[in-house]
Scaffold this motif. Structure first.
Motif, PDB file in Angstrom:
ATOM      1  N   LEU A  37       0.778  -1.181   0.148  1.00 47.91           N
ATOM      2  CA  LEU A  37       0.045   0.037  -0.082  1.00 47.91           C
ATOM      3  C   LEU A  37       0.836   1.412  -0.054  1.00 47.91           C
ATOM      4  N   ALA A  38       2.291   1.148  -0.070  1.00 52.70           N
ATOM      5  CA  ALA A  38       2.885   2.243  -0.103  1.00 52.70           C
ATOM      6  C   ALA A  38       3.621   2.838  -1.166  1.00 52.70           C
ATOM      7  N   GLU A  39       2.797   2.886  -2.432  1.00 52.68           N
ATOM      8  CA  GLU A  39       3.279   3.200  -3.537  1.00 52.68           C
ATOM      9  C   GLU A  39       3.701   4.459  -3.868  1.00 52.68           C
ATOM     10  N   ALA A  40       2.735   5.370  -3.062  1.00 59.52           N
ATOM     11  CA  ALA A  40       3.085   6.922  -3.219  1.00 59.52           C
ATOM     12  C   ALA A  40       4.577   7.132  -2.390  1.00 59.52           C
ATOM     13  N   GLN A  41       4.622   6.377  -1.064  1.00 55.25           N
ATOM     14  CA  GLN A  41       5.747   6.835  -0.184  1.00 55.25           C
ATOM     15  C   GLN A  41       7.165   6.235  -1.184  1.00 55.25           C
ATOM     16  N   ARG A  42       6.772   5.267  -1.832  1.00 53.23           N
ATOM     17  CA  ARG A  42       8.269   4.707  -2.428  1.00 53.23           C
ATOM     18  C   ARG A  42       8.397   5.758  -3.671  1.00 53.23           C
ATOM     19  N   ALA A  43       7.185   6.232  -4.347  1.00 55.06           N
ATOM     20  CA  ALA A  43       7.405   7.123  -5.275  1.00 55.06           C
ATOM     21  C   ALA A  43       8.443   8.535  -4.929  1.00 55.06           C
ATOM     22  N   MET A  44       7.994   8.853  -3.714  1.00 63.04           N
ATOM     23  CA  MET A  44       8.616  10.180  -3.208  1.00 63.04           C
ATOM     24  C   MET A  44      10.072   9.834  -2.749  1.00 63.04           C
ATOM     25  N   GLY A  45      10.285   8.747  -2.425  1.00 65.02           N
ATOM     26  CA  GLY A  45      11.436   8.348  -2.055  1.00 65.02           C
ATOM     27  C   GLY A  45      12.543   8.438  -3.110  1.00 65.02           C
ATOM     28  N   GLU A  46      12.001   8.166  -4.376  1.00 64.46           N
ATOM     29  CA  GLU A  46      12.987   8.175  -5.600  1.00 64.46           C
ATOM     30  C   GLU A  46      13.550   9.336  -5.512  1.00 64.46           C
ATOM     31  N   ARG A  47      12.979  10.679  -5.157  1.00 60.44           N
ATOM     32  CA  ARG A  47      13.785  11.904  -5.125  1.00 60.44           C
ATOM     33  C   ARG A  47      14.982  12.015  -4.171  1.00 60.44           C
ATOM     34  N   LEU A  48      14.818  11.257  -3.232  1.00 61.64           N
ATOM     35  CA  LEU A  48      16.093  10.955  -2.358  1.00 61.64           C
ATOM     36  C   LEU A  48      16.979  10.158  -2.959  1.00 61.64           C
ATOM     37  N   TRP A  49      16.844   8.934  -3.527  1.00 57.79           N
ATOM     38  CA  TRP A  49      17.789   7.985  -4.271  1.00 57.79           C
ATOM     39  C   TRP A  49      18.533   8.793  -5.206  1.00 57.79           C
ATOM     40  N   SER A  50      18.057   9.732  -5.987  1.00 61.96           N
ATOM     41  CA  SER A  50      18.702  10.365  -7.062  1.00 61.96           C
ATOM     42  C   SER A  50      19.721  11.254  -6.563  1.00 61.96           C
ATOM     43  N   ARG A  51      19.755  11.294  -5.423  1.00 60.17           N
ATOM     44  CA  ARG A  51      20.891  12.535  -4.646  1.00 60.17           C
ATOM     45  C   ARG A  51      21.806  11.657  -3.811  1.00 60.17           C
TER      46      ARG A  51
END
Length: 268
Positions: A37-51
């Motif tokens: 159920l945490a798809e939105a949270q994972r999508a927002m986490g990609e912003r950190l991953w790119s940094r």
């Protein structure tokens, strides 16, 4: 961890402790279905991953939940890297261990009192956990303490206006909906400066997700523990009222859920 819904007012240490216990309990209960159920949270986490920096050996995933980012970090820094996945909820850590075994070291602790030595970490990664912490200043001070000189903290948290649609749908004249007291970017910048960080980067974005109906909206939030403090006693009339209000906000893509995302890049 993730965005939150209502929370009690925190007036002192005892209230703060009670709040932490309720959060830990809510997230522990949500742990088995969090990943689904945490798809939105994972999508927002990609912003950190790119940094992420190119190199890091000693890494903390703060608010690791069931370990999604901890394991990805372990894979990213597999040559000599050691990842600690830390969470306040024992149930989340049990789920992380069942899913991922010993690919990370799992630690149950409070972000404002980290059981870690001074200057021992190269990197702190934290996706949507900071907003659950009642004492922002204490948490950032702890992160500064455990990072080595030159170490970095990459943090996603939430700003005012997040989940406004949920608040509007569920509020009642006699009992307005009370979401988490999200802090503005300048509050985070000031807290990071007081903690002693030498470099502070702050970026804000708005991300919107859509769901087919109110049940799906609430599952996306409740399923990740975010109903920790709304309380019991909702009636069918409350549900019907919330449904009508939310349907008035419907867009072509579905019912919207808006997150005002704040990304912090801190260097000790």
């Amino acid at each position: 961890m993730t965005a939150a819904n209502a929370r009690p007012h925190v007036h002192g240490p005892s209230s703060s402790t009670d709040w932490q216990q309720r959060v830990a309990h809510a997230f522990s209960r949500a742990a088995p279905r969090y990943a689904r159920l945490a798809e939105a949270q994972r999508a927002m986490g990609e912003r950190l991953w790119s940094r992420l920096p190119d190199r890091a050996q000693h890494i903390l995933d703060l608010g690791c939940g069931p370990g999604h980012w901890s394991v990805r970090l372990a894979g990213r820094y597999h040559k000599g890297g050691r990842v600690i996945g830390l969470d306040l909820a024992p149930g989340m850590l049990e789920e992380a261990h069942q899913r991922h075994g010993h690919r990370a070291h799992w630690l149950c602790a409070d972000a404002a009192a980290l059981p870690l030595p001074d200057a021992g970490l190269d990197l702190v990664f934290s996706n949507l956990a900071l907003q659950w912490c009642p004492d922002l200043e204490a948490v950032l001070a702890e992160l500064h303490r455990v990072l080595r000189p030159g170490g970095r903290a990459l943090i996603n948290t939430l700003m005012p206006g997040t989940l406004a649609e949920v608040s509007k749908a569920w509020s009642r004249p006699s009992q307005p909906a009370a979401l988490l007291p999200f802090h503005a970017s300048d509050h985070h910048h000031r807290a990071a400066r007081l903690a002693g960080f030498s470099r502070i980067g702050v970026g804000a974005t708005t991300q919107r997700f859509h769901y087919p109906d109110l049940a799906a909206v609430m599952s996306s939030i409740k399923g990740v523990g975010a109903q920790a403090a709304r309380g019991a006693g909702l009636t069918r009339a409350d549900l019907a009222r919330a449904t009508r209000r939310y349907e008035a906000l419907r867009e072509p893509a579905g019912l919207p859920v808006t997150y005002h995302l704040l990304t912090l890049e801190l260097e000790r």
